[in-house]
Write an enzyme that holds these catalytic residues in place. Sequence first.
Site, short mmCIF file in Angstrom:
data_model
loop_
_atom_site.label_atom_id
_atom_site.label_comp_id
_atom_site.label_asym_id
_atom_site.label_seq_id
_atom_site.Cartn_x
_atom_site.Cartn_y
_atom_site.Cartn_z
CG ASP A 139 44.50 47.98 40.35
OD1 ASP A 139 45.32 48.79 40.85
OD2 ASP A 139 43.72 47.30 41.03
CE LYS A 141 46.48 46.32 43.39
NZ LYS A 141 45.62 46.99 44.36
CG ASN A 144 46.22 43.08 40.68
OD1 ASN A 144 45.74 42.32 41.52
ND2 ASN A 144 45.77 44.29 40.49
CG ASP A 161 41.91 42.93 40.28
OD1 ASP A 161 40.79 43.03 39.75
OD2 ASP A 161 42.25 43.58 41.29
CB THR A 180 47.13 50.99 43.81
OG1 THR A 180 46.10 50.02 43.62
CG2 THR A 180 47.77 50.79 45.18
P1 ATP Z 1 40.74 44.29 44.29
O1 ATP Z 1 39.91 44.68 45.43
O2 ATP Z 1 42.23 44.39 44.58
O3 ATP Z 1 40.38 44.92 42.99
P2 ATP Z 1 39.35 41.94 43.39
O4 ATP Z 1 38.09 41.89 44.20
O5 ATP Z 1 39.17 42.40 41.99
O6 ATP Z 1 40.51 42.73 44.11
P3 ATP Z 1 41.32 39.93 42.70
O7 ATP Z 1 42.44 40.91 42.88
O8 ATP Z 1 41.03 39.48 41.34
O9 ATP Z 1 39.99 40.48 43.40
O10 ATP Z 1 41.59 38.68 43.62
C1 ATP Z 1 41.81 38.80 45.01
C2 ATP Z 1 42.92 37.85 45.41
O11 ATP Z 1 42.54 36.50 45.13
C3 ATP Z 1 44.22 38.06 44.67
O12 ATP Z 1 45.03 39.02 45.29
C4 ATP Z 1 44.84 36.67 44.69
O13 ATP Z 1 45.53 36.45 45.90
C5 ATP Z 1 43.65 35.74 44.65
N1 ATP Z 1 43.36 35.31 43.28
C6 ATP Z 1 42.73 36.02 42.32
N2 ATP Z 1 42.60 35.33 41.19
C7 ATP Z 1 43.18 34.13 41.41
C8 ATP Z 1 43.38 32.95 40.61
N3 ATP Z 1 42.94 32.89 39.36
N4 ATP Z 1 44.01 31.89 41.17
C9 ATP Z 1 44.46 31.95 42.45
N5 ATP Z 1 44.29 33.02 43.26
C10 ATP Z 1 43.67 34.10 42.76
#
Ligand code: ATP
Length: 361
Positions: A139, A141, A144, A161, A180
């Site tokens: 994933d 993009k 991420n 992610d 995506t």
């Molecule tokens: P998706 O639905 O896209 O798979 P997800 O539920 O797996 O998302 P992440 O993409 O890991 O969640 O995180 C969501 C958002 O939170 C990210 O786009 C980023 O803005 C923020 N984020 C994630 N990890 C961190 C981190 N370690 N530190 C700061 N912000 C973070």
Amino acid sequence: MAVFKLDNVEDLYEIGSVLGSGHFGQVCEVRERATGVLWAGKFLKLKKSAGSRLGLERKNVEKEVEVLQGLQHQNIMALKDVFESRAEVVLIVELIKGGELFDFIAEKENLTETEAIEFMKQILKGVSYMHQKNVAHFDLKPENIMLSDKHAPNPDIKIIDFGMAYRFIQGEEYKSSGGTPQYIAPEIINYEPLGTAADMWSIGVITYILLSGLSPFQGETDEETLRNIVAMKYEFEPHHFSQTSNMAKDFIQKLLVKDQSERMTAEECLIHPWIKPLNRTQIAKRNRSSINMKNFKKFNARRKWKMSFNMVSACNRFSRLQLLCKARGPEQQELRDCESDQEDTSTKPASLLRRRLSSSS
Ligand code: ATP
């Protein structure tokens, strides 16, 4: 079954502001009570029952945790701890303060290819490391790819992610149809056996966008985008690539290759002359070429707009769910479970893909 810590996460960490949201929960800043150190907490809502359409299956969370536990690299978000309760799993991870790489770049007046390559190199190093560990991200993009600290003179890239990531087991075939649309490789759309090469395709797309502000396969709809990918329908429009070096185009062309086995690997990318020039002429060419900043800023503004639009849609659905819960006279816990039920269904394309598609396509 992996067992995570059963302590109440709030006894050990003070939960702070929301940093971001994904399909299955939120990411918040958290402060470790014992040390005062700041981390990020990724709160992942679990399915309430096997038949539930919403939330994540525990085995998928375990997969994300196992993958992250096996990766320790400067350019990959580090995992510190994992807690679980009945309704959710909380991943305590490295706090990444610098925001998304694309937002950082979009704030600049201009950027030479040489400067862009410094970021590409770090992305490639992180990806090369995970591929050596037989892990594919699946994933990759702009959303991420984050920066450790945008005020640092040389900020570190951090890949985040790992929700779709997979560690290959020798001799076993792996297929998946998630991702995506803009960034997925043709073999994913065709539901063929996958390898780490799928990530390299995404890196080709990201590089194309970074240099031109155009998305190579973007159609009017997700279906059209997927069709364009399978048909390999892309070109370097002279108008948008006038500032781009031929070496950069060659780099992209060697990634946007339909045959997985012919695609450049991350290791090969790191020694491609665009990344590692062989002589002064190549260095000079990179310095003279720049990214199409006007177009890139437009691309990024549109991307952010779509992300916030999707977020508002998700919040609206969440509010409706809360109202439904209140009508049933919920306990506090029920409300939390309702929260777990927010899923971005309206933004999901009715596409060829059988699994979740990210909302920012
Ligand atoms: P998706 O639905 O896209 O798979 P997800 O539920 O797996 O998302 P992440 O993409 O890991 O969640 O995180 C969501 C958002 O939170 C990210 O786009 C980023 O803005 C923020 N984020 C994630 N990890 C961190 C981190 N370690 N530190 C700061 N912000 C973070």
